[in-house]
Design an enzyme around this catalytic site. Structure first.
Site, PDB file in Angstrom:
ATOM      1  N   ARG A  74     -62.716 -95.294 -62.197  1.00 46.29           N
ATOM      2  CA  ARG A  74     -62.917 -96.734 -62.126  1.00 46.29           C
ATOM      3  C   ARG A  74     -62.430 -97.227 -60.762  1.00 46.29           C
ATOM      4  NH1 ARG A  74     -59.410 -98.990 -64.647  1.00 46.29           N
ATOM      5  NH2 ARG A  74     -58.312 -97.315 -65.709  1.00 46.29           N
ATOM      6  N   TYR A 202     -70.135 -93.770 -62.412  1.00 47.07           N
ATOM      7  CA  TYR A 202     -68.990 -93.251 -63.168  1.00 47.07           C
ATOM      8  C   TYR A 202     -68.764 -94.069 -64.454  1.00 47.07           C
ATOM      9  CZ  TYR A 202     -64.419 -92.490 -64.963  1.00 47.07           C
ATOM     10  OH  TYR A 202     -63.411 -92.254 -65.856  1.00 47.07           O
ATOM     11  N   LYS A 211     -65.073-100.706 -71.067  1.00 47.55           N
ATOM     12  CA  LYS A 211     -64.020-101.540 -70.478  1.00 47.55           C
ATOM     13  C   LYS A 211     -64.536-102.954 -70.152  1.00 47.55           C
ATOM     14  CE  LYS A 211     -61.127 -98.048 -70.244  1.00 47.55           C
ATOM     15  NZ  LYS A 211     -60.015 -97.943 -71.208  1.00 47.55           N
ATOM     16  N   HIS A 231     -56.420-102.759 -75.387  1.00 52.38           N
ATOM     17  CA  HIS A 231     -56.563-101.383 -74.901  1.00 52.38           C
ATOM     18  C   HIS A 231     -55.701-100.486 -75.792  1.00 52.38           C
ATOM     19  CE1 HIS A 231     -56.189 -98.554 -71.147  1.00 52.38           C
ATOM     20  NE2 HIS A 231     -57.119 -98.149 -71.972  1.00 52.38           N
ATOM     21  N   SER A 253     -53.056 -95.324 -68.870  1.00 49.41           N
ATOM     22  CA  SER A 253     -53.723 -94.023 -68.721  1.00 49.41           C
ATOM     23  C   SER A 253     -52.673 -92.926 -68.522  1.00 49.41           C
ATOM     24  CB  SER A 253     -54.646 -94.034 -67.514  1.00 49.41           C
ATOM     25  OG  SER A 253     -55.525 -95.122 -67.614  1.00 49.41           O
ATOM     26  N   CYS A 255     -50.858 -91.206 -70.740  1.00 46.54           N
ATOM     27  CA  CYS A 255     -49.689 -91.172 -71.623  1.00 46.54           C
ATOM     28  C   CYS A 255     -50.030 -90.490 -72.957  1.00 46.54           C
ATOM     29  CB  CYS A 255     -49.174 -92.567 -71.892  1.00 46.54           C
ATOM     30  SG  CYS A 255     -48.335 -93.304 -70.491  1.00 46.54           S
ATOM     31  N   ASP A 282     -59.184 -95.781 -77.865  1.00 45.85           N
ATOM     32  CA  ASP A 282     -59.104 -96.542 -76.613  1.00 45.85           C
ATOM     33  C   ASP A 282     -59.082 -98.062 -76.791  1.00 45.85           C
ATOM     34  OD1 ASP A 282     -58.913 -96.441 -73.770  1.00 45.85           O
ATOM     35  OD2 ASP A 282     -61.021 -96.968 -73.593  1.00 45.85           O
ATOM     36  N   ARG A 380     -64.394 -85.663 -67.616  1.00 44.67           N
ATOM     37  CA  ARG A 380     -64.437 -86.295 -68.941  1.00 44.67           C
ATOM     38  C   ARG A 380     -65.374 -85.618 -69.932  1.00 44.67           C
ATOM     39  NH1 ARG A 380     -61.478 -91.452 -69.557  1.00 44.67           N
ATOM     40  NH2 ARG A 380     -60.541 -91.708 -67.516  1.00 44.67           N
TER      41      ARG A 380
HETATM   42  C1  OXD Z   1     -58.760 -95.592 -68.942  1.00 47.49           C
HETATM   43  C2  OXD Z   1     -59.851 -94.953 -69.695  1.00 47.49           C
HETATM   44  O1  OXD Z   1     -58.677 -95.405 -67.717  1.00 47.49           O
HETATM   45  O2  OXD Z   1     -59.847 -95.073 -70.934  1.00 47.49           O
HETATM   46  O3  OXD Z   1     -57.968 -96.300 -69.539  1.00 47.49           O
HETATM   47  O4  OXD Z   1     -60.725 -94.337 -69.090  1.00 47.49           O
HETATM   48 MN    MN Z   2     -58.507 -96.525 -71.634  1.00 48.44          MN
END
Ligand code: OXD
Ligand code: MN
Length: 597
Positions: A74, A202, A211, A231, A253, A255, A282, A380
């Site tokens: 991102r 991406y 998002k 989130h 992210s 964690c 997510d 991913r």
């Molecule tokens: C993030 C994702 O970056 O879920 O939070 O990709």
């Molecule tokens: Mn995320």
């Protein structure tokens, strides 16, 4: 001559035709959600080299994709909230006026689909027709986007049917254009319910239901309509008595949010009858129901998870989920058309093609003497939740699941105990508003540096974050049975740099204590930071952890907390007089508790 669409939803028809006039696609294809069309698109994209069909014996229905090397994550710096008034975007977002934003992006979109097809993807975030759900239509010139959206959301005819002749939907426009970083913009127009994304391929920038819609636009709508777009993962813990209780959790992210959402209980707890049910990894949309409690749905139908570090030890459920009908992006391609990534399954193959399409072998060194990775650190998988062995049977439930507890979590080598509980909702909101995490190698910025990321929403809140805090506080007042709010940190280390807590499946022991507290069935110890567990109340059966380690996991270093308080104040300063009084009050009260001996 650009093709035009004719639809019974006239507003949708006019919008598509206007976007076509700008982008000038050669052809328009409406995605119906059916298998026949999907197969055709897979074939087309394979022939064009946009995707590679993987070994269908070993990975049936799976495909491989590489993004451009400058387009692997991102791009927060190119992501904007475009409200008419700058202050409505708040100090933590990039802002551009809608007029400038539309003009700049239109110049990039202009004629950008000349020899391309524009795909029209009608989609629903959440079960089609649920009062919880929101519809969107994404226009894109990327088959990769279509194939990912087919996994991540409910796509097709039934959404168009549901929209009828005048249903509300988010207008999402995506174009690859030249995939040029200098001509990349991810623009959100919350006041127009519109998203424009150009110049990227991406996931997080282009799967606009994720998002962009489900967090940035939805958080804006949620404030207006009185609900929360967060989130957060959603998981259910089944106790030995068969009762399932649900927890939502926000983590920045890196964690282990996806791992936690699919946790596998350790043997000793499994034997007792514990089980985890995955609702989402997510995003959570949460509303107050007529019972005065909070209920959550996951608006997505798929996972878009990070691969490096994922293996059958760290996340066996994710590994099982992605064995079929999945898309692998930016990993190493093996000669037998299967895939590999660092810290994945098994040793590295002797040879392969890396995420940039170059020949690769283990130990390969670049010109600067650095080890070359086969997979990008942010590579991913996209996979359907329905294939997850722990998928919840409540996924399709229109009202979602009842939330018993909310967790905020972060990665801290020191300071933050393994778990603690807020004194009440408003103290919990303060904990969320000031949560800080260390950056890891997978993120930009200096490793180990601490960044405050309120509710893990810093890159995703679609409006002024001080208003967002206020909205959270208001939500608490409206509930007669609010969930309790907790804070966790699985990553505390001892002086030699060793993790004190084993993490992964063992985290269930903490979830268990959290649910016991939510139910009011155990007491706790009051400390200046919140309530911490009495060790006897945590089920440690089968886990050999020394009292010394447990002591360190729950140690509260007042001096270090006072230093942390300074960082928090510094961060909150940017909201000036818009910062809710309640947050200021909580800060002050915390300081006083810390200073009291
Ligand atoms: C993030 C994702 O970056 O879920 O939070 O990709
Ligand atoms: Mn995320």
């Amino acid at each position: 001559m650009v093709q035009k669409v004719s639809l019974k939803h006239k507003k949708l028809e006019r919008w598509i035709n206007r976007m076509c006039a700008m982008c000038q696609p050669r052809k328009i294809v409406i995605i119906d959600g059916g298998t026949a069309q999907k197969r055709k698109l897979e074939k087309e994209a394979s022939s064009a080299g946009e995707i590679i069909r993987l070994n269908q014996k070993k990975l049936p229905g799976c495909f491989y994709h590489r993004t451009a090397p400058n387009d692997v994550a991102r791009t927060e710096s190119l992501t904007y909230i475009c409200t008419r008034k700058k202050h409505d975007a708040g100090p933590t977002n990039n802002w551009m006026s809608p007029r400038t934003a539309y003009r700049k992006a239109a110049a990039i979109f202009k004629n950008s689909m000349k020899n391309r097809t524009m795909y029209v993807i009608p989609f629903s975030m959440g079960p089609v027709g649920s009062p919880f759900s929101k519809a969107g239509v994404e226009l894109t010139d990327s088959i990769y986007v279509v194939l990912n959206m087919l996994i991540m959301t409910k796509v097709g005819k039934e959404v168009l049917e549901h929209l009828g002749t005048d249903g509300e939907f988010t207008k999402c426009l995506h174009g690859k254009a030249d995939l040029d970083l200098k001509k990349r913009l991810i623009l959100h127009f919350p006041e127009d319910n519109t998203i424009w994304s150009v110049g990227s391929g991406y996931g997080g920038n282009v799967l606009l239901g994720k998002k962009c819609l489900s967090l940035r636009i939805a958080s804006f709508i949620g404030r207006k309509e009185g609900w929360l777009a967060e989130h957060m993962l959603i998981l259910g813990v089944e106790k030995p008595n068969g009762r399932i209780e649900y927890i939502t959790g926000a983590f920045p992210s890196a964690c282990g949010k996806t791992n936690l959402a699919m946790l596998v209980p350790p043997k000793s707890l499994k034997k007792k009858g514990y089980r985890i049910w995955t609702v989402g990894d997510d995003i959570a949309w949460m509303r107050i129901d007529s019972d005065g409690a909070l209920w959550a749905i996951n608006p997505e139908t798929g996972f878009f998870g990070v691969l490096p570090g994922t293996n059958s030890k760290t996340n066996p459920n994710a590994m099982a989920t992605m064995q079929k009908n999945s898309i692998y992006t930016n990993v190493l391609l093996k000669p037998d058309k299967t895939v590999w990534w660092e810290d994945g399954e098994g040793p590295a193959p002797p040879k392969g093609t890396d995420w940039m399409g170059r020949t690769w072998y283990p130990g390969l060194i670049d010109d600067d003497g650095n080890i070359v990775k086969g997979a990008h650190p942010n590579s991913r998988f996209t996979a359907p939740i329905s294939q997850c062995p722990s998928a919840s049977f409540r996924l399709e439930h229109h009202h979602g699941v009842h939330v018993s507890a909310i967790i905020f979590g972060s990665r801290r080598a020191s300071l933050t105990p393994l778990v603690y509980e807020s004194f009440n909702w408003q103290h919990g909101v303060y904990l969320g508003a000031t949560m800080a995490s260390e950056r890891t190698a997978a993120q930009y910025g200096k490793q180990g540096q601490v960044r405050i990321d309120p509710m893990a929403m810093l890159p995703f809140c679609g409006y002024d974050m001080s208003e967002y805090f206020r909205h959270w506080l208001e939500m608490g007042k409206k509930m007669s049975k609010p969930p309790k709010i907790f804070f966790v940190n699985w990553f505390r280390k001892d002086d030699s740099g060793e993790y004190l807590w084993p993490g992964y499946g063992e985290n269930l022991r903490i979830l268990n204590w959290i649910l016991d507290r939510a139910a009011g069935s155990v007491e706790a110890l009051k400390t200046p930071i919140g309530y911490i567990p009495r060790i006897a109340d945590m089920d440690m059966d089968g886990l050999d952890l020394s009292t010394d380690k447990l002591g360190k996991l729950f140690y509260i270093d007042r001096k270090a907390w006072l230093a942390e308080l300074k960082t928090q104040k510094e961060f909150l300063k940017q909201f000036k007089n818009k910062l809710p009084e309640t947050i200021k009050y909580e800060l002050k009260a915390f300081e006083e508790r810390l200073k009291k001996t």
